[in-house]
Design an enzyme around this catalytic site. Structure first.
Site, PDB file in Angstrom:
ATOM      1  N   ASP A 124     -13.944   6.408  -1.598  1.00 44.74           N
ATOM      2  CA  ASP A 124     -12.991   6.246  -0.504  1.00 44.74           C
ATOM      3  C   ASP A 124     -12.280   7.560  -0.184  1.00 44.74           C
ATOM      4  O   ASP A 124     -12.028   7.868   0.984  1.00 44.74           O
ATOM      5  CB  ASP A 124     -11.974   5.191  -0.946  1.00 44.74           C
ATOM      6  CG  ASP A 124     -11.064   4.752   0.166  1.00 44.74           C
ATOM      7  OD1 ASP A 124     -11.516   4.734   1.316  1.00 44.74           O
ATOM      8  OD2 ASP A 124      -9.907   4.419  -0.121  1.00 44.74           O
ATOM      9  N   ASP A 125     -11.949   8.335  -1.207  1.00 44.82           N
ATOM     10  CA  ASP A 125     -11.176   9.561  -0.993  1.00 44.82           C
ATOM     11  C   ASP A 125     -12.025  10.639  -0.322  1.00 44.82           C
ATOM     12  O   ASP A 125     -11.527  11.414   0.491  1.00 44.82           O
ATOM     13  CB  ASP A 125     -10.614  10.058  -2.332  1.00 44.82           C
ATOM     14  CG  ASP A 125      -9.743   8.989  -2.956  1.00 44.82           C
ATOM     15  OD1 ASP A 125      -8.737   8.628  -2.347  1.00 44.82           O
ATOM     16  OD2 ASP A 125     -10.111   8.471  -4.036  1.00 44.82           O
TER      17      ASP A 125
ATOM     18  N   ASN B 182      -0.490  11.631   0.284  1.00 42.58           N
ATOM     19  CA  ASN B 182       0.284  10.435  -0.037  1.00 42.58           C
ATOM     20  C   ASN B 182       0.913  10.561  -1.404  1.00 42.58           C
ATOM     21  O   ASN B 182       0.408  11.323  -2.236  1.00 42.58           O
ATOM     22  CB  ASN B 182      -0.646   9.204  -0.042  1.00 42.58           C
ATOM     23  CG  ASN B 182      -1.238   8.941   1.315  1.00 42.58           C
ATOM     24  OD1 ASN B 182      -0.548   8.994   2.323  1.00 42.58           O
ATOM     25  ND2 ASN B 182      -2.535   8.665   1.356  1.00 42.58           N
TER      26      ASN B 182
ATOM     27  N   ARG C 208      -6.135  10.673 -10.640  1.00 43.88           N
ATOM     28  CA  ARG C 208      -5.509  11.309  -9.457  1.00 43.88           C
ATOM     29  C   ARG C 208      -4.999  10.195  -8.556  1.00 43.88           C
ATOM     30  O   ARG C 208      -5.631   9.821  -7.581  1.00 43.88           O
ATOM     31  CB  ARG C 208      -6.549  12.198  -8.744  1.00 43.88           C
ATOM     32  CG  ARG C 208      -6.016  13.193  -7.775  1.00 43.88           C
ATOM     33  CD  ARG C 208      -5.556  12.571  -6.439  1.00 43.88           C
ATOM     34  NE  ARG C 208      -6.591  12.309  -5.469  1.00 43.88           N
ATOM     35  CZ  ARG C 208      -6.590  11.240  -4.674  1.00 43.88           C
ATOM     36  NH1 ARG C 208      -5.659  10.308  -4.726  1.00 43.88           N
ATOM     37  NH2 ARG C 208      -7.561  11.079  -3.786  1.00 43.88           N
TER      38      ARG C 208
ATOM     39  N   LYS D 268      -5.833  -1.857  -2.804  1.00 45.09           N
ATOM     40  CA  LYS D 268      -6.978  -1.620  -1.904  1.00 45.09           C
ATOM     41  C   LYS D 268      -7.723  -2.930  -1.652  1.00 45.09           C
ATOM     42  O   LYS D 268      -8.147  -3.213  -0.538  1.00 45.09           O
ATOM     43  CB  LYS D 268      -7.940  -0.594  -2.521  1.00 45.09           C
ATOM     44  CG  LYS D 268      -7.393   0.822  -2.608  1.00 45.09           C
ATOM     45  CD  LYS D 268      -7.675   1.649  -1.362  1.00 45.09           C
ATOM     46  CE  LYS D 268      -7.030   3.019  -1.455  1.00 45.09           C
ATOM     47  NZ  LYS D 268      -7.152   3.823  -0.236  1.00 45.09           N
TER      48      LYS D 268
ATOM     49  N   TYR E 290       0.873  -1.187   0.000  1.00 46.33           N
ATOM     50  CA  TYR E 290       0.000   0.000   0.000  1.00 46.33           C
ATOM     51  C   TYR E 290       0.907   1.232   0.000  1.00 46.33           C
ATOM     52  O   TYR E 290       2.085   1.143  -0.360  1.00 46.33           O
ATOM     53  CB  TYR E 290      -0.889  -0.130   1.255  1.00 46.33           C
ATOM     54  CG  TYR E 290      -2.050   0.811   1.325  1.00 46.33           C
ATOM     55  CD1 TYR E 290      -2.962   0.914   0.284  1.00 46.33           C
ATOM     56  CD2 TYR E 290      -2.253   1.607   2.459  1.00 46.33           C
ATOM     57  CE1 TYR E 290      -4.039   1.794   0.375  1.00 46.33           C
ATOM     58  CE2 TYR E 290      -3.324   2.470   2.557  1.00 46.33           C
ATOM     59  CZ  TYR E 290      -4.212   2.562   1.500  1.00 46.33           C
ATOM     60  OH  TYR E 290      -5.268   3.422   1.582  1.00 46.33           O
TER      61      TYR E 290
ATOM     62  N   GLU F 163     -12.180   5.109  -6.532  1.00 38.85           N
ATOM     63  CA  GLU F 163     -10.871   5.386  -5.940  1.00 38.85           C
ATOM     64  C   GLU F 163     -10.020   6.218  -6.884  1.00 38.85           C
ATOM     65  O   GLU F 163      -9.863   5.880  -8.062  1.00 38.85           O
ATOM     66  CB  GLU F 163     -10.168   4.041  -5.662  1.00 38.85           C
ATOM     67  CG  GLU F 163      -8.951   4.142  -4.793  1.00 38.85           C
ATOM     68  CD  GLU F 163      -9.259   4.479  -3.338  1.00 38.85           C
ATOM     69  OE1 GLU F 163     -10.115   3.829  -2.732  1.00 38.85           O
ATOM     70  OE2 GLU F 163      -8.624   5.431  -2.816  1.00 38.85           O
ATOM     71  N   ASP F 164      -9.492   7.288  -6.372  1.00 41.46           N
ATOM     72  CA  ASP F 164      -8.506   8.104  -7.083  1.00 41.46           C
ATOM     73  C   ASP F 164      -8.968   8.603  -8.446  1.00 41.46           C
ATOM     74  O   ASP F 164      -8.205   8.628  -9.422  1.00 41.46           O
ATOM     75  CB  ASP F 164      -7.160   7.356  -7.157  1.00 41.46           C
ATOM     76  CG  ASP F 164      -6.507   7.259  -5.766  1.00 41.46           C
ATOM     77  OD1 ASP F 164      -7.159   7.621  -4.768  1.00 41.46           O
ATOM     78  OD2 ASP F 164      -5.347   6.825  -5.683  1.00 41.46           O
TER      79      ASP F 164
HETATM   80  N1  LIG Z   1      -4.576   9.802   4.118  1.00 40.37           N
HETATM   81  C1  LIG Z   1      -5.586   9.394   3.405  1.00 40.37           C
HETATM   82  O1  LIG Z   1      -6.288   8.453   3.770  1.00 40.37           O
HETATM   83  C2  LIG Z   1      -5.898  10.067   2.119  1.00 40.37           C
HETATM   84  C3  LIG Z   1      -5.029  10.945   1.557  1.00 40.37           C
HETATM   85  N2  LIG Z   1      -5.344  11.559   0.387  1.00 40.37           N
HETATM   86  C4  LIG Z   1      -4.328  12.432  -0.193  1.00 40.37           C
HETATM   87  O2  LIG Z   1      -4.795  13.746  -0.217  1.00 40.37           O
HETATM   88  C5  LIG Z   1      -4.223  14.414  -1.325  1.00 40.37           C
HETATM   89  C6  LIG Z   1      -5.312  15.166  -2.044  1.00 40.37           C
HETATM   90  O3  LIG Z   1      -6.283  14.284  -2.529  1.00 40.37           O
HETATM   91  P1  LIG Z   1      -7.670  14.849  -3.089  1.00 40.37           P
HETATM   92  O4  LIG Z   1      -8.332  15.690  -2.102  1.00 40.37           O
HETATM   93  O5  LIG Z   1      -8.405  13.700  -3.618  1.00 40.37           O
HETATM   94  O6  LIG Z   1      -7.137  15.753  -4.307  1.00 40.37           O
HETATM   95  P2  LIG Z   1      -7.881  16.901  -5.056  1.00 40.37           P
HETATM   96  O7  LIG Z   1      -7.162  17.087  -6.328  1.00 40.37           O
HETATM   97  O8  LIG Z   1      -9.339  16.665  -5.071  1.00 40.37           O
HETATM   98  O9  LIG Z   1      -7.626  18.190  -4.128  1.00 40.37           O
HETATM   99  C7  LIG Z   1      -6.383  18.818  -3.984  1.00 40.37           C
HETATM  100  C8  LIG Z   1      -6.620  20.172  -3.391  1.00 40.37           C
HETATM  101  O10 LIG Z   1      -5.363  20.710  -3.046  1.00 40.37           O
HETATM  102  C9  LIG Z   1      -5.288  22.021  -3.558  1.00 40.37           C
HETATM  103  N3  LIG Z   1      -3.905  22.386  -3.824  1.00 40.37           N
HETATM  104  C10 LIG Z   1      -3.079  21.889  -4.762  1.00 40.37           C
HETATM  105  N4  LIG Z   1      -1.879  22.477  -4.686  1.00 40.37           N
HETATM  106  C11 LIG Z   1      -1.950  23.357  -3.668  1.00 40.37           C
HETATM  107  C12 LIG Z   1      -1.046  24.283  -3.106  1.00 40.37           C
HETATM  108  N5  LIG Z   1       0.191  24.377  -3.549  1.00 40.37           N
HETATM  109  N6  LIG Z   1      -1.476  25.033  -2.083  1.00 40.37           N
HETATM  110  C13 LIG Z   1      -2.717  24.933  -1.627  1.00 40.37           C
HETATM  111  N7  LIG Z   1      -3.624  24.063  -2.103  1.00 40.37           N
HETATM  112  C14 LIG Z   1      -3.240  23.299  -3.129  1.00 40.37           C
HETATM  113  C15 LIG Z   1      -6.124  22.017  -4.820  1.00 40.37           C
HETATM  114  O11 LIG Z   1      -6.476  23.350  -5.113  1.00 40.37           O
HETATM  115  P3  LIG Z   1      -7.353  23.761  -6.401  1.00 40.37           P
HETATM  116  O12 LIG Z   1      -8.708  23.239  -6.099  1.00 40.37           O
HETATM  117  O13 LIG Z   1      -7.272  25.229  -6.397  1.00 40.37           O
HETATM  118  O14 LIG Z   1      -6.713  23.101  -7.567  1.00 40.37           O
HETATM  119  C16 LIG Z   1      -7.286  21.158  -4.344  1.00 40.37           C
HETATM  120  O15 LIG Z   1      -8.215  21.915  -3.655  1.00 40.37           O
HETATM  121  C17 LIG Z   1      -3.511  13.358  -2.155  1.00 40.37           C
HETATM  122  O16 LIG Z   1      -2.141  13.424  -1.908  1.00 40.37           O
HETATM  123  C18 LIG Z   1      -4.035  12.065  -1.614  1.00 40.37           C
HETATM  124  O17 LIG Z   1      -3.068  11.047  -1.654  1.00 40.37           O
HETATM  125  C19 LIG Z   1      -6.518  11.358  -0.250  1.00 40.37           C
HETATM  126  C20 LIG Z   1      -7.420  10.475   0.263  1.00 40.37           C
HETATM  127  C21 LIG Z   1      -7.149   9.728   1.460  1.00 40.37           C
HETATM  128  C1  LIG Z   2      -5.150   6.776   0.769  1.00 41.90           C
HETATM  129  C2  LIG Z   2      -5.817   7.201  -0.441  1.00 41.90           C
HETATM  130  O1  LIG Z   2      -6.880   6.738  -0.751  1.00 41.90           O
HETATM  131  C3  LIG Z   2      -5.193   8.197  -1.273  1.00 41.90           C
HETATM  132  O2  LIG Z   2      -4.146   8.724  -0.922  1.00 41.90           O
HETATM  133  O3  LIG Z   2      -5.750   8.476  -2.329  1.00 41.90           O
HETATM  134 MG   LIG Z   3      -7.374   7.126  -2.779  1.00 38.54          MG
END
Ligand SMILES: NC(=O)C1=CN([C@@H]2O[C@H](COP(=O)(O)OP(=O)(O)OC[C@H]3O[C@@H](n4cnc5c(N)ncnc54)[C@H](OP(=O)(O)O)[C@@H]3O)[C@@H](O)[C@H]2O)C=CC1
Ligand SMILES: CC(=O)C(=O)O
Ligand SMILES: [Mg+2]
Length: 645
Positions: A359-360, A501, A246, A264, A193, A336-337
């Site tokens: 999941d996200d 991540n 993503r 997953k 993972y 997912e993603d």
């Molecule tokens: N720990 C866990 O269980 C999980 C972790 N994650 C992680 O979270 C991260 C984001 O995932 P997700 O929410 O799906 O992604 P999205 O693409 O949906 O969201 C990313 C967000 O970050 C913003 N962003 C990007 N660059 C910057 C910056 N330099 N400064 C400020 N804001 C910024 C984007 O802004 P804008 O909208 O303006 O483009 C957007 O709002 C990934 O790395 C993923 O691996 C996700 C799911 C689960």
């Molecule tokens: C953990 C997870 O689902 C992610 O980083 O997208």
């Molecule tokens: Mg994910």
């Protein structure tokens, strides 16, 4: 190992010349009434007619139906789904016959990952199943195999080598793979993972000899049901699907995102006890906008830019319809993603017609809420006492924000519009404020509060004075020294969650969080960090990852036969996880329990989710079991070897 070739299959079953696995003698022109016993059914009840199985399976392949009408099935967690590989039965005393469609034996048995035991085949089994000479003389126990495999894996220097060794094992001996993963979960989770799965996806095209999962591309438009039928298993209960746009915080990896659904789903089995044969990883390939991949001659996916709009929607719609037609209403589809411009819409569109879960958005929300609830034991007070600031306002950020607001609203009876005001988000353009509302994507609009615009995170911290800082931006190193110090100057115990991540994208490291806050931060991260020693004290960072939630949530949905996912189930899952954090964990500063107990944790989550499904009238498996935790535990797949007659 299902034979699609009718004549070879008939040969194997003895309908035209068959070698009996028990006697070793050739059975000449054995009639169509050869009786076989399927794994997962007990000796008496499980007697089946081989010819019926043959005909049914061939009929099924021809017609695409998943029902094997004449075959007895044992009621299981499967929601009336037959347990073909005996995943639910786990006693070693009971003798069963290994079978695919035919009785597996000899060379093919060693190459069938569902039944292969490698050196653990005993002398009697080696005689009965034509294995003599195909294995070296030693007979090893399952335990010794685990020890040896762990020894081998530890020899590799690079995580990616360990990942490949694990994937190779999964392809070779499924029960050994899961025993290894379950018994060494803390050590192997970072391999199968995050973070290693991220690197594996980046190099997916070059590291795989044999493809895993099901690829559905634009080329298959109009034929998706047929493609689903090509998958060897028919009784699918959980699908994890990505379109690769993503992948973690690594961006668009196109078809190479397949590593994510595969990873997953191996956690669904190892952490949540869902049978491996009922899990289906799928990658939908609509192209990629990743120029490097498009220009890579070894890229494995469609070499075109991503389809969008109607073309994308039609393919997804055909997929969703085909899945329901093939596997029924109770198959769980985990998105997912996906990129956020599709993820929210897909969830909204199919949330009312299918059993879907993102999941996200939802899993991440549930795990973070659990951590925050647990953190109240360390900081005192209630959730409503906090102010929350997010860096990143996409799926994870707004998903978490909404569930926190919902929980506070339930706790305080305050309207959701009010509780949302405790939560602020920063995106790539700065703090989300009302003056930006018109230009915001729909999922950001509820968070556009009255405030002057702020561009920098550190300035937002100084203005909002959050007690909790959550990173969901996918951009590494954004929680700088200045940012952490600002949080530490406002709070005695700042809660800092760096969720992005893989490790390369983490907003800060555990060491940075503890050092820059002078050991006062309550810290957790999406990908794991090792313990940190700071001024003579050992700090153990927790892992805030949706892997705590989706396996148990999925098990709860399956065992109750739920037909829809409801927000209250996410809250129930959060509550169950938070309850599993012990005093001993709190003493170490942890707000999540260790993964070593994850199967017990998953059983508790499953029980609470199932209870909620029954309460909401969304469960179809009746009557409701009295003790849902015990029931969840009894439903869980266990990777013990079966004894072959
Ligand atoms: N720990 C866990 O269980 C999980 C972790 N994650 C992680 O979270 C991260 C984001 O995932 P997700 O929410 O799906 O992604 P999205 O693409 O949906 O969201 C990313 C967000 O970050 C913003 N962003 C990007 N660059 C910057 C910056 N330099 N400064 C400020 N804001 C910024 C984007 O802004 P804008 O909208 O303006 O483009 C957007 O709002 C990934 O790395 C993923 O691996 C996700 C799911 C689960
Ligand atoms: C953990 C997870 O689902 C992610 O980083 O997208
Ligand atoms: Mg994910």
């Amino acid at each position: 190992m299902i034979s699609l070739n009718r004549s070879s299959f008939l040969n194997k079953t003895g309908i035209s010349g068959f070698r009996s696995p028990s006697s070793g003698a050739a059975l000449r022109r054995r009639p169509a009434s050869v009786r076989v016993v399927a794994l997962g059914t007990n000796g008496r009840a499980g007697e089946r007619n081989a010819a019926v199985l043959v005909e049914n399976r061939l009929k099924e392949m021809r017609e695409g139906s998943s029902a094997i009408a004449d075959v007895e099935s044992k009621p299981t967690v499967g929601g009336e789904v037959q347990d073909e590989y005996g995943h639910d039965a786990s006693t070693e005393e009971e003798f069963v016959t290994p079978w695919c469609l035919s009785v597996a034996s000899g060379y093919s048995l060693l190459r069938d990952p569902h039944h292969n035991k490698g050196l653990a085949f005993n002398e009697k089994e080696r005689d009965a199943h034509f294995l003599r000479g195909l294995l070296p003389p030693t007979v090893a126990s399952h335990e010794l195999q685990v020890k040896k495999m762990m020894h081998n894996i530890r020899q590799y220097q690079l995580p990616l080598q360990k990942y490949m060794a694990m994937m190779d094992l999964q392809e070779r001996n499924e029960r050994l793979f899961y025993k290894l993963l379950i018994e060494n979960v803390e050590e192997l989770l970072p391999i199968v993972y995050t973070p290693t799965v991220g690197e594996a996806c980046q190099k997916y095209g070059s590291i795989f000899m044999r493809p895993q999962g099901l690829f559905i591309s634009l080329k298959e438009k109009g034929k998706i049901r047929e493609v689903l039928r090509n998958w060897p298993e028919k009784n699918i209960q959980v699908i994890v699907v990505t379109d690769g746009e993503r992948i973690l915080g690594l961006g668009d990896l196109g078809c190479q995102g397949m590593g994510i659904p595969v990873g997953k789903l191996s956690l669904y089995t190892a952490l949540g006890g869902v049978r491996p044969s009922s899990c289906l990883p799928i990658t939908i390939d609509v192209g990629t906008n990743n120029e490097t991949l498009l220009n890579d001659e070894f890229y494995i996916g469609l070499r075109q830019r991503r389809a969008t709009g109607q073309e994308y929607a039609e393919l997804l719609d055909e997929f969703m319809t085909a899945v329901k037609q093939n596997y029924g209403e109770k198959v769980l589809i985990q998105f997912e993603d996906f990129a956020n411009h599709n993820a929210f819409d897909l969830l909204a569109k199919y949330g009312t017609t299918h059993l879907v879960f993102n999941d996200d958005i939802q899993g991440t929300a549930s795990v973070v809420l659990a951590g925050l609830v647990a953190a109240q034991n360390l900081v005192g007070g209630t959730l409503a006492d906090h102010r929350f600031l997010f860096l990143g306002a996409g799926e994870a950020g707004t998903g978490i924000a909404e569930l926190i607001a919902l929980e506070i609203s339930k706790q305080t009876n305050a309207p959701l519009e009010e509780t949302r005001k405790k939560i602020w988000l920063v995106d790539s353009k700065g703090l989300i404020v009302s003056s930006r509302k018109e230009s915001l994507q729909h999922f950001k609009k509820p968070w556009a509060h009255e405030h002057e615009p702020i561009n920098e995170l550190v300035d937002a911290i100084k203005a909002i004075k959050p007690t909790v800082l959550i990173g969901t931006s996918g951009v590494g190193r954004t929680f700088t020294k200045e940012v952490v110090e600002a949080m530490a100057s406002i709070n005695e115990k700042p809660i800092i969650l760096a969720l992005s991540n893989p490790t390369s994208q983490s907003e800060c490291t555990a060491k940075e969080a503890y050092t820059w806050s002078q050991g006062r931060a309550i810290f957790a991260s999406g990908s794991p960090f090792p313990p940190v020693e700071y001024e003579g004290k050992l700090f153990v960072p927790g892992q805030a990852n949706n892997a705590y939630i989706f396996p148990g949530l999925g098990l709860g949905l399956i065992m109750s036969g739920a037909i829809r996912v409801h927000d209250d189930m996410l809250l129930a899952a959060s509550e169950a996880l938070a309850e599993q954090v012990s005093e001993e964990n709190f003493a170490k500063g942890l707000i999540f329990p260790p993964f070593t107990n994850i199967r017990k944790i998953s059983a508790h989550i499953a029980a609470k989710v199932a209870a909620k499904a029954y309460e909401l009238g969304l469960a179809t498996r009746l009557p409701q079991p009295k003790d849902l935790v015990t029931h969840a535990e009894s439903c869980m797949y266990s990777p013990v070897y079966r004894s072959y007659r």
